[in-house]
Design an enzyme around this catalytic site. Structure first.
Site, PDB file in Angstrom:
ATOM      1  N   LYS B  76       0.593  -1.407   0.132  1.00  9.96           N
ATOM      2  CA  LYS B  76       0.080  -0.380  -0.362  1.00  9.96           C
ATOM      3  C   LYS B  76       0.864   1.245   0.118  1.00  9.96           C
ATOM      4  CE  LYS B  76      -4.085   2.015   2.976  1.00  9.96           C
ATOM      5  NZ  LYS B  76      -4.168   2.047   4.033  1.00  9.96           N
ATOM      6  N   SER B 151      -9.471   2.395   2.500  1.00 13.82           N
ATOM      7  CA  SER B 151      -8.658   2.611   2.177  1.00 13.82           C
ATOM      8  C   SER B 151      -7.692   1.860   1.441  1.00 13.82           C
ATOM      9  CB  SER B 151      -7.901   3.606   2.627  1.00 13.82           C
ATOM     10  OG  SER B 151      -7.175   2.812   4.078  1.00 13.82           O
ATOM     11  N   SER B 175     -10.266  -0.017   6.903  1.00 16.51           N
ATOM     12  CA  SER B 175      -9.545  -0.195   5.458  1.00 16.51           C
ATOM     13  C   SER B 175      -9.331  -1.707   5.093  1.00 16.51           C
ATOM     14  CB  SER B 175      -8.856   1.467   6.317  1.00 16.51           C
ATOM     15  OG  SER B 175      -8.582   2.135   6.293  1.00 16.51           O
TER      16      SER B 175
END
Lengths: 95, 486, 477
Positions: B76, B151, B175
């Site tokens: 990420k 997210s 997330s």
């Protein structure tokens, strides 16, 4: 609770965020609806409840007083917007 | 190769059926072909990947390898990666080449994983749909009209579309788990403090936690074995012993006590999700578990409390982005104040600015007690609810999300309706508990099949048990093996 | 109208740790800009703080030294504001639960009277970097070497009533921190800095006037001048019918004036909240005891001991115990020569004069305690007179020789042989018949002339007591 434009202006300045005049109303409206959501918790009696800042009851650990870092200025300043003579440059600071 | 779990790839690598370089080229090729559709990656690190793959093959040849050596991974874009662009999906960090590696990245590098690139996400991890990214929305591989969740949407989409074998994610209010549910993959958020936050760009320090997004609970255990454990660089990482998470995966579930929160079955829960949950409960019962209803009476307050605590912490965490030492600086500032106001005003997107403003407001003079302290008190109530529940049950089972993935743009008008979609995941962060979302069904009502996720929540540092329960479910179901057509 | 000044001091002390409060960067003063600022100090995204154990020990040590409450559970908070020398956009400090709590400090004023000043708290926090205002094409340059250096901020109650008290309080703190070795207290280099909250009110009033905060005071002398100036400014303002505005003012030592700081015009809302990247610091009894064991004898106790053990005056004892180094020096001298009274005089008068003149610390003294002790020992055993000792002392400043070596090489040994002195006296009497007449006629004052002549002939080496006695006897005739 609804937020006035003047409130938005005040907190935007505290947070150093430029909000254009045309956006300000939209921002005020959306933040007001977030505050409305937040205000759901106001009805709960929490007088005898202690605040919880961390999920666990752990305590701070300590680091021995040792210098572990060496000079990396040139490498670290490669990503800086503006430097001169090893200093970071910013618009004039007025005291 | 149809089974591209880490466990399976690791076996193939060990048997010499495939080299890491071959595997890496295959993944890079898939990314080149499909990423333009999904927008799952912000940066692809081809050169680095091939170098790491060659090194991994050499390590395997020397016999110096672990299960993850040579396995292609995606990070990420919230994790700092040395000499690689690390943007947090923000214009603010659009040019930020990190001078150091996050501990998670460092540990995975040391284990020999191959970094394919950095995945897209909501800007500064603030969002549940991946639409707030400066680099554009990510598309759900099951239906490209829909969001992948957020997210960690890029990581979830990349795993679902098999654009990487496994990915890292972070979870502040859901997330990891929510995008895992939307994309039909396994997403694991460990207990707060289990994994170092060093090098993970902070959103809300007391809630943020890293974890794997992957294709099975077993893969999650394999990654956990590498990344879990205390870090002297993170004061909040917990100094607790780290077990071998793979060792207990096959423990029996006989006698396992599962609690289902009454509040999670109440209004707002989609029919198909509820059905998937009921089906899952039957599977667990068939494996010897007992099920009872439990109460989490303050769960409905978790969203309110979260939207004070997280923005408050974020408002300070994001103050460092000022255009002085790195990152975006506005053109031609007329003075210092102008530099701050415009660099931050132009560098941050609308949702990030909203949350900074809410957090600033909640901490400002006259509101601190009513907002910040109040939220911290509610936080304790929520934690106490979980403590009570875990006196009666071993794990809590419920839905991960009320519904399946929504359409891109569908919830953009009102941030609050989007926030409320996180009602099942947020309390877990406030309490610091481990939670895992696993695929448990496919919805068929919206044309294309859409994955349904269920969430298992464990007690403090009960990661091993949680992974065991999830793994056993996956041994007796095949939802986690379902893949979208890419 | 009689006015009274009300002063509270906030003293920032840089703790003398090797590394920073939350990072492993060096804290050495004077390095090239930004060479001691690592990724944490630069607030790179994703970096986190870990507390320096030594900084905590030093803070606790200070707390124990002033007999303060020690915070068993102290909490770091974030103080939010934007400034280019503050990389994170917040300063990590302690608001509600500081490491050092309430206490008080007794200060001694010039007239010997004492006052007790309340200490509100002393909390740990990070120092900021520096903004350099030399012209960089109209911009400022930021050096973050100092950012993150551990500070102890010692906050007094508004109980100081004039500039001299403020200076006495500051000197007392300075002495304590130096005794403890927790800071070098160098005000010129900024390792001890002082902000003064100053207000004035009519004598006898119970309510405080509006205060201003004066920043940037970097010497003891300037503390006094800045407070005097600011109090007078406020008094003039009020007497002219004006009103004091609560604000931050900067002391300009070149112009000896304070002026409003434009950057601090807007009332700040610091939005303090508990720093989530750090956990509560829990200090247990064992930690406190271990620190207590390291506490040195403090100035007050040492002063009292000097009076009792060496029979010194309060004043001498006070001067000699003002710094740990001076006290140690004095005690070494005494140990060598065995005479406390003489040692006190030589250290506090002669040596001190040299140090002041050359602007040296006692640690840098050109004459070691060993050499000075050796010199005093020769006075005590009458090898030389006090007068000759001054000559030897001067010579010692110019060389590394011991007192004995100088006495020997310059032939300064005192003459105590009665025969030799008698010969000397005879010579002087024979050479000055006129003065002998005057003396014998009752002009007592002439005696001093004979002493002088005899000393001159003996080049100061004649034992004064013996000389005196023999001269009187022979002059009787």
């Amino acid at each position: 609770m609804a937020l006035a434009l003047s409130d938005v202006e005040k907190i935007a300045h505290l947070a150093r965020l430029h909000i254009s005049t045309e956006d300000a109303e939209e921002v005020a409206r959306r933040i007001s609806s977030i505050l409305e959501l937040i205000d759901q918790m106001q009805g709960v009696d929490t007088t005898s409840v202690a605040p919880l800042a961390h999920p666990f009851d752990a305590v701070q650990r300590l680091r021995p007083d040792e210098v572990t870092e060496s000079d990396q200025r040139d490498y670290l300043q490669k990503i800086a917007p503006a430097t001169q003579d090893g200093l970071y440059l910013v618009p004039k600071v007025i005291e | 190769m149809s089974d591209r779990t880490v466990a399976a790839l690791s076996r193939s690598l060990a048997l010499g059926k495939v080299s890491s370089v071959e595997l890496t080229r295959d993944y890079l090729d898939r990314i080149a072909r499909h990423n333009s559709v999904y927008n799952a990656y912000i940066t692809v690190t081809e050169e680095l990947a091939l170098a790491q793959a060659a090194e991994a093959d050499a390590r395997r040849a020397r016999g110096e390898h672990g299960p993850l050596t040579g396995v292609p991974i995606a990070h990420k874009d919230i994790f700092c990666t040395r000499d690689v662009l690390t943007t947090c999906a923000s214009k603010m960090l659009g040019n930020f080449v990190s001078p150091y590696d996050a501990t998670v990245v460092e540990r995975l590098n040391a284990a020999g994983t191959v970094t394919l690139g950095k995945t897209n996400m909501d800007e500064f991890a603030m969002g549940s749909s991946n639409e707030t990214s400066f680099f554009g929305a990510v598309r759900n591989p099951w239906d490209t009209e829909r969001v992948p969740g957020g997210s960690s949407g890029g990581s979830a989409a990349a795993v679902a579309a098999d654009l990487c074998a496994i990915a890292t994610g972070t979870d502040t209010g859901g997330s990891i788990r929510q995008p895992a549910a939307f994309c039909g993959v396994t997403g694991f958020k460990p207990s707060y403090g289990r994994i170092s936050r060093w090098g993970m760009i902070a959103f809300a320090s007391s809630l943020d936690q890293a974890g794997p997004i992957c294709k099975s609970a077993e893969d999650a255990a394999l990654m956990m074995n590498v990344i879990a454990g205390p870090d002297p660089k993170d004061s909040t990482s917990v100094d607790a012993p780290v077990p071998d998470y793979t060792a207990t995966l096959n423990d029996s579930l006989k006698g396992l006590r599962i609690g289902v929160p009454r509040q999670h079955l109440a209004e707002g829960l989609g029919k198909e999700v509820e059905q998937a949950l009921q089906d899952a409960l039957k599977v667990f019962e068939s494996l010897g578990a007992t099920v009872k209803e439990i109460d989490l009476p303050n769960n409905h307050l978790s969203v309110s409390a979260y939207y004070v605590v997280a923005p408050a912490e974020a408002s300070a965490n994001l103050s460092r982005f000022d255009g002085v030492r790195y990152g975006y600086r506005c053109e031609n500032p007329v003075n210092l104040e102008d530099m701050y106001m415009r660099s931050r005003g132009e560098g941050f997107g609308a949702e990030v600015k909203r949350r900074i403003l809410v957090g600033t407001y909640a901490l400002s003079a006259g509101y601190y007690d009513a907002y910040y302290l109040k939220a911290q008190r509610i936080r304790r109530l929520i934690k106490q609810d979980f403590d009570k529940a875990f006196a009666e049950v071993d794990v809590i089972l419920g839905p991960t999300t009320p519904h399946t993935a929504f359409k891109i743009g569908e919830k953009n008008d009102d941030p609050v309706t989007m926030y409320l979609e996180d009602i099942y995941t947020i309390g877990v962060n406030l309490a610091g508990l481990p939670g895992i979302s696993i695929p448990a069904g496919l919805s068929s009502t919206s044309g294309k099949p859409l994955p349904i996720g269920i969430q298992l929540v464990g007690s403090d540092f009960g990661e091993a048990r949680l992974l065991n329960v999830a793994h056993q479910f996956q041994q007796h179901t095949d939802w986690h093996l379902q893949r979208p057509e890419v | 109208m009689v006015w009274e000044t009300v002063i509270g001091l906030e003293v920032h002390v840089q703790l003398a740790t090797k590394s920073k409060l939350f990072s492993g960067s060096s804290t050495t003063f004077g390095a090239a800009p930004n060479t001691q600022a690592n990724i944490f100090d630069l607030a790179m995204p994703g970096t986190l703080p870990v507390l320096n154990a030594e900084a905590l020990r030093m803070a606790v040590k200070f707390g124990l030294a002033i007999d303060a409450e020690i915070g068993r559970r102290s909490v770091f908070d974030r103080k939010n504001y934007f400034y280019p020398d503050l990389p994170k956009g917040y300063q990590v400090s302690q608001l509600e639960f500081p490491t050092v709590g309430k206490s008080q400090l007794e200060i001694t004023l010039e007239d010997g009277s004492t006052r007790t000043i309340g200490i509100t708290r002393a909390h740990m926090e990070e120092d900021a970097g520096k903004s350099l205002h030399e012209d960089f094409q109209g911009q400022s340059g930021i050096d973050l070497n100092r950012a993150g250096t551990p500070l102890l901020e010692i906050v007094s109650e508004p109980e100081l009533r004039n500039a001299k008290e403020a200076v006495a309080y500051l000197k007392k703190l300075h002495s304590i921190i130096r005794y403890l070795g927790i800071s070098d207290g160098n005000m010129a280099q900024g390792s001890m800095r002082c902000d003064a909250n100053v207000s004035v009110r009519k004598k006898g009033a119970t309510e405080f006037g509006t205060r201003t905060e004066i920043k940037n005071i970097n010497s003891f002398r300037f503390v006094e001048k800045a407070i005097l100036h600011e109090a007078q400014r406020q008094i003039d303002l009020i007497e002219d019918g004006g009103r004091v505005v609560q604000e931050t003012r900067l002391y300009d030592s070149d112009r000896d004036e304070t002026r409003s700081m434009r950057s601090k015009e807007v009332a700040n809302d610091y939005r303090y909240f508990p720093e989530p990247d750090l956990l509560p610091v829990v200090i247990d009894e064992a930690f406190i005891e271990a620190v207590r064991q390291e506490l040195p004898e403090l100035p007050g106790a040492k002063c009292a001991r000097f009076v009792a053990q060496y029979a010194l005056s309060d004043y001498d004892a006070g001067v000699l115990s003002s710094t740990r180094a001076l006290a140690d020096y004095f005690e070494q001298v005494v140990a060598i020569c065995g005479d406390a009274k003489l040692s006190a005089n030589w250290v506090s008068v002669d040596l001190q004069a040299v140090l002041n003149k050359q602007d040296l610390e006692v640690e840098e003294s050109p004459i070691s305690a060993e050499r000075l002790g050796g010199l005093i020992a020769r006075i005590k055993d009458q090898t030389i007179s006090s007068k000759i000792a001054k000559t030897v002392f001067e010579a010692m400043l110019e060389s590394d020789h011991s007192a004995d070596e100088i006495i020997e090489s310059q032939g300064l040994k005192q003459v105590t042989d009665t025969g030799a002195i008698e010969k000397l006296v005879d010579e002087v009497i024979a050479a000055n018949p006129e003065q002998v007449e005057q003396y014998r006629a009752g002009k007592e004052k002439v005696f001093a002339f004979f002493i002088g002549q005899a000393m001159k002939v003996s080049r100061g080496k004649a034992n004064p007591a013996q000389l005196n006695e023999l001269l009187r006897e022979k002059l009787k005739g």
